[in-house]
Write a protein that holds these residues in place. Structure first.
Motif, PDB file in Angstrom:
ATOM      1  N   ARG A   2       0.818  -1.211   0.000  1.00 12.30           N
ATOM      2  CA  ARG A   2       0.000   0.000   0.000  1.00 12.30           C
ATOM      3  C   ARG A   2       0.855   1.265   0.000  1.00 12.30           C
ATOM      4  O   ARG A   2       0.397   2.324  -0.415  1.00 12.30           O
ATOM      5  CB  ARG A   2      -0.948   0.000   1.200  1.00 12.30           C
ATOM      6  CG  ARG A   2      -2.077  -1.008   1.085  1.00 12.30           C
ATOM      7  CD  ARG A   2      -3.105  -0.840   2.169  1.00 12.30           C
ATOM      8  NE  ARG A   2      -2.551  -1.083   3.500  1.00 12.30           N
ATOM      9  CZ  ARG A   2      -3.237  -0.988   4.623  1.00 12.30           C
ATOM     10  NH1 ARG A   2      -4.513  -0.645   4.588  1.00 12.30           N
ATOM     11  NH2 ARG A   2      -2.666  -1.238   5.786  1.00 12.30           N
ATOM     12  N   THR A  31       4.193   3.991  -3.800  1.00 12.00           N
ATOM     13  CA  THR A  31       3.672   5.088  -4.614  1.00 12.00           C
ATOM     14  C   THR A  31       4.822   5.728  -5.380  1.00 12.00           C
ATOM     15  O   THR A  31       5.995   5.553  -5.054  1.00 12.00           O
ATOM     16  CB  THR A  31       3.000   6.158  -3.741  1.00 12.00           C
ATOM     17  OG1 THR A  31       4.001   6.776  -2.909  1.00 12.00           O
ATOM     18  CG2 THR A  31       1.911   5.549  -2.860  1.00 12.00           C
ATOM     19  N   ARG A  89       0.780   2.149 -10.973  1.00 11.09           N
ATOM     20  CA  ARG A  89       1.227   1.366  -9.819  1.00 11.09           C
ATOM     21  C   ARG A  89       1.534  -0.068 -10.231  1.00 11.09           C
ATOM     22  O   ARG A  89       2.447  -0.696  -9.699  1.00 11.09           O
ATOM     23  CB  ARG A  89       0.185   1.367  -8.694  1.00 11.09           C
ATOM     24  CG  ARG A  89       0.068   2.708  -8.003  1.00 11.09           C
ATOM     25  CD  ARG A  89      -0.745   2.618  -6.719  1.00 11.09           C
ATOM     26  NE  ARG A  89       0.016   1.993  -5.657  1.00 11.09           N
ATOM     27  CZ  ARG A  89      -0.278   0.832  -5.089  1.00 11.09           C
ATOM     28  NH1 ARG A  89      -1.314   0.127  -5.509  1.00 11.09           N
ATOM     29  NH2 ARG A  89       0.451   0.358  -4.099  1.00 11.09           N
ATOM     30  N   GLU A 123       5.685  -9.291  -0.477  1.00 11.85           N
ATOM     31  CA  GLU A 123       4.677  -8.350  -0.977  1.00 11.85           C
ATOM     32  C   GLU A 123       4.379  -8.619  -2.458  1.00 11.85           C
ATOM     33  O   GLU A 123       3.225  -8.550  -2.897  1.00 11.85           O
ATOM     34  CB  GLU A 123       5.165  -6.916  -0.799  1.00 11.85           C
ATOM     35  CG  GLU A 123       5.362  -6.478   0.640  1.00 11.85           C
ATOM     36  CD  GLU A 123       4.053  -6.306   1.400  1.00 11.85           C
ATOM     37  OE1 GLU A 123       3.002  -6.175   0.758  1.00 11.85           O
ATOM     38  OE2 GLU A 123       4.100  -6.287   2.641  1.00 11.85           O
ATOM     39  N   GLU A 169       0.910  -9.530  -4.675  1.00 19.21           N
ATOM     40  CA  GLU A 169       0.528  -8.799  -5.880  1.00 19.21           C
ATOM     41  C   GLU A 169       0.388  -9.746  -7.068  1.00 19.21           C
ATOM     42  O   GLU A 169      -0.462  -9.546  -7.946  1.00 19.21           O
ATOM     43  CB  GLU A 169       1.566  -7.716  -6.176  1.00 19.21           C
ATOM     44  CG  GLU A 169       1.324  -6.936  -7.450  1.00 19.21           C
ATOM     45  CD  GLU A 169       0.081  -6.064  -7.423  1.00 19.21           C
ATOM     46  OE1 GLU A 169      -0.370  -5.645  -8.510  1.00 19.21           O
ATOM     47  OE2 GLU A 169      -0.440  -5.799  -6.316  1.00 19.21           O
TER      48      GLU A 169
END
Length: 208
Positions: free
Chosen positions: A25, A28, A50, A109, A113
Motif C-alpha cells: 500500500r 507510490t 502502480r 509483498e 501482488e
C-alpha cells in the motif's frame, strides 16, 4: 546501488526498499522518488502506473536473482559434498533474515501482488525456476536424486521458513526452531530429495 546513469534500475531498487519498509500500500510514485532522491515526478515518467511499479520491482529482483544463480551453477566445484550443499542452504536462510532482509520482505509483498498481476507472477516464476534448476544441479552433483517437483517443494519450504523468521515474534521463532538454519536446511533438503513419491491413492486417502 545501481549507478545514477541507469535510472530505471535505480528506481526499481528504490521500489524494493519502499515495499520492504511500507508494504504494497505504501508503494507510490512519490515514495519511490523520495527513496531514490530524484525530482518529484521522475518515477511516474518511467513507470506511469502502480502496476508498472510492481512489475519493475519484481523484474529487477528476478534479474538479479537469476543472474546470481546462473553464476553459481556455472562454477560448481569438484569435490562438492552433501554437507557443502547443507551449508549453502543454511547460509541462504541466514541471509534471508539479515543482509537480504529487504529483498525478501519485498518478495513476499510481490507474491501477494502476483495473485492479481500476471506480469509480476511471471517474474516470480523466473525466480522459482532458477531456484529449482540450481537445487536439481547441486543435488545431482553430490549424488542425491532430486526431481523438479522435489526442488519445488524445497523452494516453497525455504520461502515459508523465511516468512516465519521475518514475521513471527522472536521468542516463538526460537521455540519452534526457526532460528536453527543448519537443522532447517538439512530437513528441507531431505524432504525435497525423497526417493519414492507416495502413490496417488495414498495422497487421495490423505486428502479425503
Amino acid at each position: 546501488m545501481p549507478q545514477r546513469g541507469n535510472r530505471r534500475e535505480l528506481l526499481a531498487e528504490a521500489a524494493i526498499e519502499v515495499l520492504a519498509r511500507e508494504g504494497g500500500r505504501g508503494l507510490t510514485h512519490r515514495a519511490i522518488d523520495r527513496q531514490a532522491v530524484v525530482p518529484e515526478g521522475t518515477t511516474k515518467n518511467y513507470y506511469p502506473t502502480r502496476s508498472a511499479l510492481f512489475q519493475a520491482a519484481a523484474q529487477y529482483l528476478a534479474d538479479q536473482h537469476t543472474a546470481a544463480l546462473r553464476e553459481l551453477r556455472g562454477r560448481v566445484p569438484d569435490g562438492l559434498t552433501g554437507e557443502h550443499v547443507v551449508a549453502l542452504y543454511a547460509a541462504m536462510l541466514r541471509r534471508m533474515a539479515t543482509s537480504a532482509r529487504a529483498q525478501f520482505l519485498a518478495l513476499f509483498e510481490l507474491h501477494l501482488e502476483a495473485v492479481r498481476n500476471a506480469e509480476v507472477s511471471a517474474a516470480i516464476g523466473q525466480i522459482v525456476r532458477a531456484d529449482v534448476d540450481t537445487a536439481v544441479q547441486l543435488n545431482t552433483a553430490v549424488g542425491r536424486r532430486m526431481s523438479r517437483r522435489g526442488a519445488g517443494l524445497l523452494d516453497a519450504g525455504m520461502l515459508g521458513v523465511a516468512l516465519s523468521m521475518l514475521s513471527l515474534p522472536e521468542d516463538l521463532v526460537s521455540e519452534i526452531g526457526m532460528d536453527a538454519p543448519e537443522v532447517l536446511a538439512r530437513a528441507l533438503l531431505s524432504l525435497g530429495s525423497v526417493e519414492d513419491e507416495p502413490p496417488v491413492e495414498v495422497l487421495r486417502d490423505f486428502a479425503s
